[in-house]
Design an enzyme around this catalytic site. Structure first.
Site, PDB file in Angstrom:
ATOM      1  N   TYR A 136      35.921  18.352  52.242  1.00  0.00           N
ATOM      2  CA  TYR A 136      37.350  18.249  51.944  1.00  0.00           C
ATOM      3  C   TYR A 136      38.085  18.054  53.263  1.00  0.00           C
ATOM      4  O   TYR A 136      38.730  18.970  53.770  1.00  0.00           O
ATOM      5  CB  TYR A 136      37.726  19.585  51.303  1.00  0.00           C
ATOM      6  CG  TYR A 136      38.828  19.609  50.287  1.00  0.00           C
ATOM      7  CD1 TYR A 136      39.119  18.533  49.472  1.00  0.00           C
ATOM      8  CD2 TYR A 136      39.564  20.784  50.127  1.00  0.00           C
ATOM      9  CE1 TYR A 136      40.120  18.625  48.521  1.00  0.00           C
ATOM     10  CE2 TYR A 136      40.561  20.888  49.183  1.00  0.00           C
ATOM     11  CZ  TYR A 136      40.841  19.798  48.384  1.00  0.00           C
ATOM     12  OH  TYR A 136      41.820  19.906  47.445  1.00  0.00           O
ATOM     13  N   HIS A 141      44.896  14.536  51.486  1.00  0.00           N
ATOM     14  CA  HIS A 141      44.177  14.589  50.215  1.00  0.00           C
ATOM     15  C   HIS A 141      44.052  16.030  49.723  1.00  0.00           C
ATOM     16  O   HIS A 141      44.251  16.310  48.531  1.00  0.00           O
ATOM     17  CB  HIS A 141      42.791  13.975  50.365  1.00  0.00           C
ATOM     18  CG  HIS A 141      41.907  14.212  49.190  1.00  0.00           C
ATOM     19  ND1 HIS A 141      42.211  13.746  47.924  1.00  0.00           N
ATOM     20  CD2 HIS A 141      40.740  14.890  49.060  1.00  0.00           C
ATOM     21  CE1 HIS A 141      41.269  14.110  47.079  1.00  0.00           C
ATOM     22  NE2 HIS A 141      40.362  14.807  47.736  1.00  0.00           N
ATOM     23  N   ARG A 150      47.704  23.892  41.428  1.00  0.00           N
ATOM     24  CA  ARG A 150      48.502  25.089  41.681  1.00  0.00           C
ATOM     25  C   ARG A 150      49.821  24.684  42.340  1.00  0.00           C
ATOM     26  O   ARG A 150      50.042  23.509  42.627  1.00  0.00           O
ATOM     27  CB  ARG A 150      47.741  26.079  42.563  1.00  0.00           C
ATOM     28  CG  ARG A 150      47.171  25.482  43.826  1.00  0.00           C
ATOM     29  CD  ARG A 150      46.208  26.442  44.534  1.00  0.00           C
ATOM     30  NE  ARG A 150      45.542  25.783  45.649  1.00  0.00           N
ATOM     31  CZ  ARG A 150      44.384  25.138  45.554  1.00  0.00           C
ATOM     32  NH1 ARG A 150      43.776  25.060  44.388  1.00  0.00           N
ATOM     33  NH2 ARG A 150      43.843  24.570  46.614  1.00  0.00           N
ATOM     34  N   GLU A 207      38.187   8.562  44.663  1.00  0.00           N
ATOM     35  CA  GLU A 207      38.639   8.598  46.053  1.00  0.00           C
ATOM     36  C   GLU A 207      37.686   7.749  46.887  1.00  0.00           C
ATOM     37  O   GLU A 207      36.476   7.906  46.801  1.00  0.00           O
ATOM     38  CB  GLU A 207      38.622  10.035  46.582  1.00  0.00           C
ATOM     39  CG  GLU A 207      39.409  11.018  45.730  1.00  0.00           C
ATOM     40  CD  GLU A 207      38.701  12.366  45.614  1.00  0.00           C
ATOM     41  OE1 GLU A 207      37.882  12.697  46.496  1.00  0.00           O
ATOM     42  OE2 GLU A 207      38.946  13.066  44.631  1.00  0.00           O
ATOM     43  N   GLU A 209      35.853   7.165  50.092  1.00  0.00           N
ATOM     44  CA  GLU A 209      35.452   8.082  51.149  1.00  0.00           C
ATOM     45  C   GLU A 209      34.451   7.426  52.092  1.00  0.00           C
ATOM     46  O   GLU A 209      33.836   6.415  51.774  1.00  0.00           O
ATOM     47  CB  GLU A 209      34.833   9.346  50.539  1.00  0.00           C
ATOM     48  CG  GLU A 209      35.800  10.093  49.634  1.00  0.00           C
ATOM     49  CD  GLU A 209      35.194  11.349  49.032  1.00  0.00           C
ATOM     50  OE1 GLU A 209      33.968  11.568  49.220  1.00  0.00           O
ATOM     51  OE2 GLU A 209      35.932  12.097  48.378  1.00  0.00           O
ATOM     52  N   ASP A 241      34.157   8.458  45.238  1.00  0.00           N
ATOM     53  CA  ASP A 241      33.916   9.775  44.641  1.00  0.00           C
ATOM     54  C   ASP A 241      34.783   9.881  43.389  1.00  0.00           C
ATOM     55  O   ASP A 241      36.002  10.017  43.472  1.00  0.00           O
ATOM     56  CB  ASP A 241      34.280  10.863  45.660  1.00  0.00           C
ATOM     57  CG  ASP A 241      34.050  12.260  45.117  1.00  0.00           C
ATOM     58  OD1 ASP A 241      33.298  12.401  44.135  1.00  0.00           O
ATOM     59  OD2 ASP A 241      34.623  13.211  45.683  1.00  0.00           O
ATOM     60  N   GLN A 248      37.888  19.100  35.462  1.00  0.00           N
ATOM     61  CA  GLN A 248      37.730  19.870  36.692  1.00  0.00           C
ATOM     62  C   GLN A 248      38.708  21.043  36.761  1.00  0.00           C
ATOM     63  O   GLN A 248      38.338  22.167  37.119  1.00  0.00           O
ATOM     64  CB  GLN A 248      37.940  18.955  37.898  1.00  0.00           C
ATOM     65  CG  GLN A 248      37.866  19.662  39.249  1.00  0.00           C
ATOM     66  CD  GLN A 248      38.235  18.730  40.396  1.00  0.00           C
ATOM     67  OE1 GLN A 248      38.466  17.530  40.194  1.00  0.00           O
ATOM     68  NE2 GLN A 248      38.289  19.267  41.603  1.00  0.00           N
ATOM     69  N   LYS A 261      33.122  16.885  38.551  1.00  0.00           N
ATOM     70  CA  LYS A 261      32.896  16.200  39.828  1.00  0.00           C
ATOM     71  C   LYS A 261      31.477  15.686  40.013  1.00  0.00           C
ATOM     72  O   LYS A 261      31.185  15.063  41.047  1.00  0.00           O
ATOM     73  CB  LYS A 261      33.215  17.163  40.975  1.00  0.00           C
ATOM     74  CG  LYS A 261      34.694  17.482  41.134  1.00  0.00           C
ATOM     75  CD  LYS A 261      35.472  16.274  41.646  1.00  0.00           C
ATOM     76  CE  LYS A 261      35.112  15.948  43.090  1.00  0.00           C
ATOM     77  NZ  LYS A 261      35.905  14.798  43.598  1.00  0.00           N
TER      78      LYS A 261
END
Length: 303
Positions: A136, A141, A150, A207, A209, A241, A248, A261
């Protein structure tokens, strides 16, 4: 640092990503011979069959002359030989494909067998992937993704600025670019629902990557130092990805993502050879350090 332009006897379009300076490794099958997977490098609009070159004795250096790594169906054996073998292969291929070198250029039979139009091949997954870790690493991102699950004020978890947050994915779901992708089915908790529902994902995204492909590896319990990264990382490859965000979001507490994922990741067909690594402090990211990678192929480490 500017790359020195090198000329090849193989025609290379002016806008090609694959001049002689940059020869990405891959695996392919001839459309006329789909039973055999061949290792190759790309140059311009062609691929070069490494099995044919090895069979002809073109890899005559002290390391590669003692192995048949290019007669395999994946790059794993070659990658496991380590940086000295990677350098030897790079030097050999650069010489063989140079406009000033006649060993391949003037051998019409070998040239016809080994230098193949990309339109005559189908690319394959270039390595057996034994493990996969998703890090990550992008602050933007991580913030955007965290805001999906959240309050944006708590989008970044406190650990993000102190350690490389990551998780292990499912290797068997990594597929080659162009493979059909099926929309996943799973359990979700819509905002308006009082109980979870099952159905096709309504929030698929992906995404783009950068993936690092490990080469020689390390023994269990023996870490690889950051300063040794250029000897451990074989190359880079683009990767999509894919995520099922609604699945999720519901399933990830408390152990992290699972089916949302791990259903597919799309790997570009060829590895971009990595050549220069610098460790730098990253402004604004606290104590995090960035492994900055250049894909320039004309530098001291690899020539």
């Amino acid at each position: 640092m500017l790359a020195i332009k090198m000329e090849s006897f193989v025609p290379v379009p002016a806008n090609s990503d694959f001049p002689l300076n940059n020869l990405p490794y891959g695996a392919c099958k001839l459309r006329s011979d789909p039973a055999r997977t061949r290792l190759c490098v790309a140059i311009g609009d062609h691929v070069v069959d490494l099995w044919k070159l090895q069979e002809a004795g073109c890899f005559s250096g002290p390391i590669l002359s003692k192995t048949e790594c290019f007669k395999q169906s994946t790059l794993n054996e070659f990658m496991s030989l380590g940086k000295p073998a990677w350098q030897e292969a790079r030097q050999t291929l650069t010489r063989l494909l140079s406009s000033t070198e006649g060993e391949l250029r003037d051998n019409s039979a070998l040239r016809a067998a080994a230098v193949i139009s990309q339109s005559d091949v189908v690319m394959e997954l270039p390595a057996h992937i034994g493990d996969y870790t998703d890090f990550y690493t992008s602050k933007h991102h991580a913030f955007n993704c965290g805001s999906m699950f959240r309050d944006p004020s708590a989008a970044l978890a406190p650990n993000w600025v102190h350690l490389p947050v990551g998780y292990h994915g499912r290797c068997s779901s990594i597929v080659i670019s162009g493979t059909n992708v099926h929309r996943p089915w799973g359990q979700m908790m819509p905002l308006s629902a009082s109980a979870p529902v099952e159905g096709p994902c309504q929030a698929v995204d992906f995404e783009l990557e950068m993936a690092c492909v490990m080469g020689s590896g390390n023994q269990l319990g023996s870490p690889i130092k950051v300063d040794d990264a250029s000897s451990a990382i074989f190359g880079l490859v683009l990767l999509n990805d894919w995520s099922a965000r609604d699945i999720q979001k519901w399933e990830m507490a408390p152990l992290g993502p699972f089916n949302g994922k791990n259903w597919v990741r799309t790997l570009w067909q060829q590895y971009l050879y990595s050549v220069r690594f610098n460790v730098e402090s990253t402004a604004g990211h606290g104590p995090r350090r960035l492994l900055a990678v250049s894909t320039m192929t004309r530098c001291a480490d690899y020539t």
